[in-house]
Design an enzyme around this catalytic site. Structure first.
Site, PDB file in Angstrom:
ATOM      1  N   ILE A  45       0.809  -1.214   0.126  1.00 57.62           N
ATOM      2  CA  ILE A  45       0.131   0.023  -0.102  1.00 57.62           C
ATOM      3  C   ILE A  45       0.847   1.252  -0.020  1.00 57.62           C
ATOM      4  O   ILE A  45       1.563   1.546   0.966  1.00 57.62           O
ATOM      5  CB  ILE A  45      -0.909  -0.007   1.465  1.00 57.62           C
ATOM      6  CG1 ILE A  45      -1.886  -1.226   1.092  1.00 57.62           C
ATOM      7  CG2 ILE A  45      -1.800   1.226   1.265  1.00 57.62           C
ATOM      8  CD1 ILE A  45      -2.646  -1.625   2.572  1.00 57.62           C
ATOM      9  N   CYS A  55       4.793  -2.412   3.046  1.00 55.34           N
ATOM     10  CA  CYS A  55       5.131  -3.551   2.280  1.00 55.34           C
ATOM     11  C   CYS A  55       3.836  -4.575   2.493  1.00 55.34           C
ATOM     12  O   CYS A  55       3.286  -4.707   3.387  1.00 55.34           O
ATOM     13  CB  CYS A  55       6.430  -4.142   2.410  1.00 55.34           C
ATOM     14  SG  CYS A  55       7.816  -3.178   1.982  1.00 55.34           S
ATOM     15  N   GLU A  57       4.321  -7.921   2.973  1.00 52.43           N
ATOM     16  CA  GLU A  57       4.689  -8.769   4.050  1.00 52.43           C
ATOM     17  C   GLU A  57       4.361  -8.173   5.292  1.00 52.43           C
ATOM     18  O   GLU A  57       3.650  -8.958   6.030  1.00 52.43           O
ATOM     19  CB  GLU A  57       6.393  -9.118   3.893  1.00 52.43           C
ATOM     20  CG  GLU A  57       6.674  -9.556   2.702  1.00 52.43           C
ATOM     21  CD  GLU A  57       7.341  -8.596   1.676  1.00 52.43           C
ATOM     22  OE1 GLU A  57       6.594  -7.638   1.595  1.00 52.43           O
ATOM     23  OE2 GLU A  57       8.325  -8.720   1.069  1.00 52.43           O
TER      24      GLU A  57
END
Length: 136
Positions: A45, A55, A57
């Site tokens: 985002i 990120c 993750e």
């Protein structure tokens, strides 16, 4: 824990479609497998200030932690330009590796896929000599 690597990569690929990346057009998806078998997805985002970008993750990890999960087995990560097929491995950035070190042991698995091959690494492989709570 035994798990289906192709399925986890597929979930990451689905999450990639939800990325918000108007500046880089690079879309990343992640699928985080918890020890209980539940899966939390994340996508990158972006933000116009760049530093506020999150990120895929970390989005997956933070979502899982907010739901009370703190025991993780593996994460699958994929990335490519918007509208393009996967064609290269997309490794986690240093900040994401550090977040993984907060919640995972050195044997935590990181799956990367280029659209054809799945490579499996451990957190210990990609973040040797990690700084973690044991250093405090």
């Amino acid at each position: 824990m035994s798990y289906d690597k192709k399925m986890l990569v597929g979930r990451a690929a689905e999450a990639r479609l939800k990325a918000y990346s108007p500046y880089s057009s690079f879309c990343v998806g992640a699928a985080l497998l918890c020890a209980d078998g539940s899966i939390y997805e994340g996508a990158n985002i972006e933000n116009s200030s760049y530093g506020a970008t999150n990120c895929a993750e970390r989005t997956a990890f933070f979502h899982a932690v907010m739901e009370g999960k703190k025991d993780f087995t593996a994460i699958a990560i994929v990335g490519a330009k918007r509208g393009e097929e996967l064609s290269a491995f997309c490794a986690p950035c240093g900040i994401c590796r550090q977040v993984m070190a907060e919640f995972c042991n050195a044997d935590f698995e990181i799956l990367l896929c280029d659209g054809n091959e799945i490579k499996t690494y451990t957190l210990g492989d990609i973040l040797p000599e990690a700084f973690d709570k044991g250093n405090l």
